[in-house]
Design an enzyme around this catalytic site. Sequence first.
Site, short mmCIF file in Angstrom:
data_model
loop_
_atom_site.label_atom_id
_atom_site.label_comp_id
_atom_site.label_asym_id
_atom_site.label_seq_id
_atom_site.Cartn_x
_atom_site.Cartn_y
_atom_site.Cartn_z
CG ASP A 357 -2.15 -0.89 0.98
OD1 ASP A 357 -2.27 -1.47 -0.12
OD2 ASP A 357 -2.98 -1.04 1.90
CE1 TYR A 444 -9.80 -4.15 6.45
CE2 TYR A 444 -8.89 -5.05 4.42
CZ TYR A 444 -9.53 -5.23 5.63
OH TYR A 444 -9.89 -6.49 6.02
#
Length: 708
Positions: A357, A444
Amino acid sequence: TDDENLFVFLYPSLPAAQYKDSEFHNTSTITMKLFHYLFSLLTLLFLFQAKEGVSISPLQLITHPLDPLTKQEITLVQATVLKKYPTPPNHVFFHYVGLDDPDKTHVLKWASSGTKTPPQRSAFVVAIVNNSQIHELIINIKSSNVVSYKIHLDPGFPTLTLEEQSLAISLPLKYGPDVESINKRGLNLSEVVCSCFTVGWYGEAKSTRALRLECFSKNGTANIYVRPISGINILADLDTMKIVEYHDNVVEPVPKAENTEYRASHLKPPFSPRLHSFASHQPEGPGFTIKGHSISWANWKFHIGYDVRAGVIISTASIYDPEVHKSRQVLYRGYISELFVPYQDPGEEWYYKTFFDAGEFGFGQSMVSLEPLHDCPPQAQFLDVYFAASDGSPQHLENAICVFEQYGGISWRHTESGIPNEQIREVRSDVSLIVRSVVTVGNYDNVIDWEFKPSGSIKPSISLSGILEIKAVDITHTDQIKDDQHGTLVSEHSIGVYHDHYYIYHLDFDIDGVDNSFVKTNFKTVQVTDYNSSKRKSYWTTSSEVAKTESDAKTKLGFSPSEIVIVNPNKKTSTGNEVGYRLVPNAASHPLLREDDYPQRRGAFTNYNVWVTPYNKTEKWAGGLFVDQSHGDDTLAVWTKQNRGIENKDIVLWYVVGIHHVPCQEDFPIMPLLSTGFELRPTNFFERNPVLKTLSPDIVKWPGCGKP
């Protein structure tokens, strides 16, 4: 008077008589007005000259060498790069613009000298020129010159830009075969949205910049990730911005929208459980001060930085020691270097979902504006940040970071009933300072906290929320499951796929100075052999080892009891103990993939929970500088093969915080916070409890309230 002459210069149209009667007939007011107008004039001058490529110092006040790039500095960097690669004929896309770390010795010298002018600043830029070449540049901000540049030729691509992700996700909705697939499933194209996913690397000799695309139905809910349109594989080329691969394999039912909405405005009563209202008030105001990006609170001083890839960076943290009447160094720099999220479904539509990420999407680029009173309490103060868009222009993120004090804990306590005729109960309330940001990457939300305590502890933590990544299946009950679905049936037609979250922290300790050592203390059981001296059969004791090399320091936690401490072997307490800080870990998570599996080769920094390296300003990113489709040849695991010396040197501790996530029904349709973290705790750093004489904060007498 001179003031009047100044005023006439600034306000030539205002009569002198009116001036004498005006609010401006005041020396301090005139000074402030003069500053304001000169600042405005210089700002206009700066923007004009930056556009023309003329060197000029940035106007936004820089108070610390590690301050993030300002709006003006980003504009200057943009102009400098475009001067080197004029557009047209070139096409230039900025993929990373950030502060080029100044020399650490210069920063520490600046911090100890008390000088107000920070050392010279430079910016590091990664840009793709003409859709082919990846250029790395260092820009001297003061001179607006390109100090160095090179072309990246090794495997891996830079962080994705927000703009190219936005362009890519619009492609399927204009692509004929995909429109047919949507119609075939009986869905309304206007109710379909798409998202993008990095493709990973699986042994290909040559790679091109590409993204996988997946679409979802938003009909009846904003919770798109729980309504995937499965069975379709789409690959888009980012250089041509075209779909280059498309397969419609199988039609799976789209999970229903019922009971998936999470917006309060769209939910229907009854609401439960009911929570009572709460008031928060600090009559003396916040106990901390913010000057630029520097924080002073209680006995702590530190700096809050920002990077488009790392997000929040904590720097130059020191704590005041009342015994020696001075501040002492603790942490030069700390941040999340990478987040590795491999999903555990090897099927065609899922095998590639092994995300990095920070390196692929940018942790800082993915930070979101915080919601006052909900993300942060009423007394919080906020910091804004700037980052560069793909065209190099500065983008403003409001309320990116909040700072606040947290009350309600216990610092220490004791009840003593062993003294005859006396009852002693002594309690100290605890107050912590929290630095918070939220990073949202796709489905998320990562709530990132750095908690500072008067006791000297630093407690970094991560709290996960958001939405599960759902695989659509033709299954409504567990009785129908015949083979491994690689996840949990969390709702009808909805499998929450197993996955991991591995956060690796870069922690550059400077415990009472730069030269530190890594000490591993092992616990061992000792058998009592002299039964005449004790009725016990065993006891435990410790043995400590000082790691001399990087290999010595590699540690897998959880297999045997041990304690990890960073010490300064050159500084000792009055009783002879080396001063230090201890890592108090959370439950250890270890990778379950084979080390030769392609995702694990790229995420090999998770092979150990703890690593230690000698400080090197170029070794910032545990997954490598160019992570997208990387081959795993520029990672922390590769650097440490040099097996460099780390004893009594400037060292960096890398710590992996991991979660094996087995989804459950309570995680659906949106997940309550799932938290993990660790503590950096002083160990023989102070002569005694540093908060022994810290009194509890006063209780505010509120009108109408009884005595507590």
